[in-house]
Design an enzyme around this catalytic site. Structure first.
Site, PDB file in Angstrom:
ATOM      1  CE1 TYR A  58     -17.583  92.687 -55.847  1.00  0.00           C
ATOM      2  CE2 TYR A  58     -15.626  91.778 -56.881  1.00  0.00           C
ATOM      3  CZ  TYR A  58     -16.460  92.851 -56.633  1.00  0.00           C
ATOM      4  OH  TYR A  58     -16.159  94.080 -57.179  1.00  0.00           O
ATOM      5  CG  ASP A 101     -17.513  84.903 -61.134  1.00  0.00           C
ATOM      6  OD1 ASP A 101     -16.438  84.861 -61.780  1.00  0.00           O
ATOM      7  OD2 ASP A 101     -17.873  85.897 -60.477  1.00  0.00           O
ATOM      8  CE  LYS A 132      -9.821  88.837 -59.393  1.00  0.00           C
ATOM      9  NZ  LYS A 132     -11.032  88.565 -58.679  1.00  0.00           N
TER      10      LYS A 132
HETATM   11  C1  PLP Z   1     -12.289  89.510 -58.939  1.00  0.00           C
HETATM   12  C2  PLP Z   1     -13.582  88.864 -59.202  1.00  0.00           C
HETATM   13  C3  PLP Z   1     -14.559  89.483 -60.005  1.00  0.00           C
HETATM   14  C4  PLP Z   1     -14.416  90.881 -60.526  1.00  0.00           C
HETATM   15  O1  PLP Z   1     -13.336  91.002 -61.401  1.00  0.00           O
HETATM   16  P1  PLP Z   1     -12.704  92.465 -61.655  1.00  0.00           P
HETATM   17  O2  PLP Z   1     -11.672  92.213 -62.705  1.00  0.00           O
HETATM   18  O3  PLP Z   1     -12.133  92.899 -60.334  1.00  0.00           O
HETATM   19  O4  PLP Z   1     -13.796  93.342 -62.111  1.00  0.00           O
HETATM   20  C5  PLP Z   1     -15.704  88.787 -60.290  1.00  0.00           C
HETATM   21  N1  PLP Z   1     -15.902  87.544 -59.822  1.00  0.00           N
HETATM   22  C6  PLP Z   1     -14.988  86.917 -59.044  1.00  0.00           C
HETATM   23  C7  PLP Z   1     -15.249  85.527 -58.568  1.00  0.00           C
HETATM   24  C8  PLP Z   1     -13.808  87.570 -58.696  1.00  0.00           C
HETATM   25  O5  PLP Z   1     -12.939  86.969 -57.891  1.00  0.00           O
END
Ligand code: PLP
Length: 432
Positions: A149, A244, A272
């Protein structure tokens, strides 16, 4: 609705009212508990390792607001720093010293990052990094992995994990085919598939983006040689490698997965943890690439609230707390105790299961495993997970409401919390 033994009247009333106000009653899909069944719990406050719902029930929390709460919720030093910052105002929309401070901390910590741009969410960071990958290489196609994701932007909603996996949406309506046509996908841990995509699309692939440790299809680790292989393949084909690390950054090691595995990507996205519970994202990497971002270069990207002083403050304080000696050793120890306990108890009580952890990130699948990719993860007994989740909830343990999400611990979780959790696990699994 599943019978519950805890009193959740106010949660139910609030959630029922929310149905008329917001789609599905929530501001983000997984929160609605669709994949585990039953009513979601509506929260009132958080502190340390705990959360309290509007009916007054207390839970040990293993979601941690989906990752940011690595020092424990509402850490007193973060709150104090925020109070001080708040007195100076909530947003400047202009440069502030705090941005320099957090930028330096990020650059010092994350090996690949020589320059950084702050944004407001992980989604935004991934959108921006993709534009940059394409601009720098002058190529359009990208490779992502099934179950990974990278936020909800159009071009990533192809075999995305997290809520998309949870809801069983293979894709989303409203995403133009023209946009996703340039998004190629491969199974995680399958270097041969990536190799084949590079062969079939010579000089067309801008780069490869991945969660170096997957957290959005459940917890899946990279096989030995996978990340190294991607680094070599991208080099060989003049493509960029993007980690990511929105989830893994400052969580599985202070320097993220790239420190843990000793692989240096070209670009990295963060979010995060670096916002300490306030809305933040960031992307960064090699200076020559980042210098293409406006206004230094032609790649446009902007944000009204980006570099927000409150978010910077919470991030700075959170990273300072993480720098204290022994933090990652502590996180690794208690999380391993939890992850080992989960698998062991599952096996003792006769449930096929596998799982594990890296530092403060863990997972459990209700399948024999091993789980190398999303296809393997999907063999899990999700109905059983739903019953397990509800049983744990009733015993005061709040787990991510989906089989396809990783779990998170924090510095606030004690041995006692873990032991109490494992006792509940044994209780629930004995009667699943
Ligand atoms: C949570 C997450 C996102 C998206 O971040 P948001 O702050 O929810 O938009 C993108 N990549 C990874 C790996 C994530 O865990």
């Amino acid at each position: 609705m599943v019978n519950t033994t805890i009193k959740t009247t106010k949660s139910q009333e609030t959630f029922a009212a929310a149905q008329h106000l917001m789609p599905g009653g929530v501001s983000s899909p997984v929160r609605a508990f669709k994949s585990v069944g039953g009513q979601p719990i509506v929260f009132d406050r958080v502190n340390g390792a705990y959360i309290w719902d509007v009916d007054g029930n207390q839970y040990i929390d293993y979601v941690g607001s989906w990752g940011p709460a690595i020092c424990g919720h509402a850490h007193p030093e973060v709150i104090t720093a925020l109070h001080t910052a708040l007195e100076k105002g909530t947003s400047f929309g202009a440069p502030c010293v705090l941005e320099n401070v957090l930028a330096e901390m990020v650059i010092d910590a994350v090996k690949s990052i020589e320059m950084v741009r702050f944004v407001n969410s992980g989604t935004e960071a991934c959108m921006a990094v993709l534009r940059l990958m394409r601009a720098f290489t002058n190529r359009e196609k990208i490779i992502k992995f099934e179950g990974c994701y990278h936020g909800h932007a159009d071009m990533f909603l192809v075999k995305a994990g997290s809520g998309v996996a949870t809801l069983g949406l293979p894709d989303s309506p409203g995403v133009p085919k023209a946009v996703t046509r340039s998004t190629l996908t491969a199974p995680f841990n399958d270097l041969e598939a990536v190799k084949a995509l590079f062969e079939e699309n010579r000089d067309e692939i801008a780069g490869v983006i991945l969660e170096p440790v997957v957290g959005n299809a459940g917890f899946i680790t990279p096989d030995a040689g996978f990340l190294e292989g991607l680094r070599e393949l991208t080099h060989e084909h003049g493509a960029l490698l993007v980690f990511d690390e929105v989830m893994t950054g400052f969580r599985i090691a202070y320097g993220g997965a790239q420190e843990k595995f000793g692989i240096t990507p070209d670009l990295t996205t963060l979010g995060k943890v670096i916002g300490g519970g306030l809305p933040v994202g960031a992307y960064g990497g090699r200076r020559d690439i980042m210098s293409m971002v406006a206004p230094a270069g032609p790649v446009y990207q902007a944000g009204t609230l980006s570099g927000n002083p409150l978010a910077m403050t919470a991030g700075i304080k959170t990273l300072e707390l993480l720098q204290k000696p022994g933090t990652y050793e502590y996180l690794a120890r208690i999380t391993q105790k939890l992850a080992d306990g989960l698998v062991q108890i599952a096996q003792e009580t006769g449930h096929p299961a596998c799982g594990g952890n890296i530092s403060a990130m863990f997972g459990l699948f209700f399948t024999d495993g091993p789980v190398h990719n999303y296809e393997d993860a999907k063999k899990s007994d999700t109905a059983k997970f739903g019953r397990f989740h509800r049983g744990m909830l009733e015993r005061g343990i709040y787990l991510a409401p989906s089989q396809f999400e990783a779990g998170f611990t924090s510095l606030a979780h004690t041995d006692e919390d873990i032991e109490q959790t494992l006792a509940a696990v044994r209780d629930v699994m004995s009667s699943l």
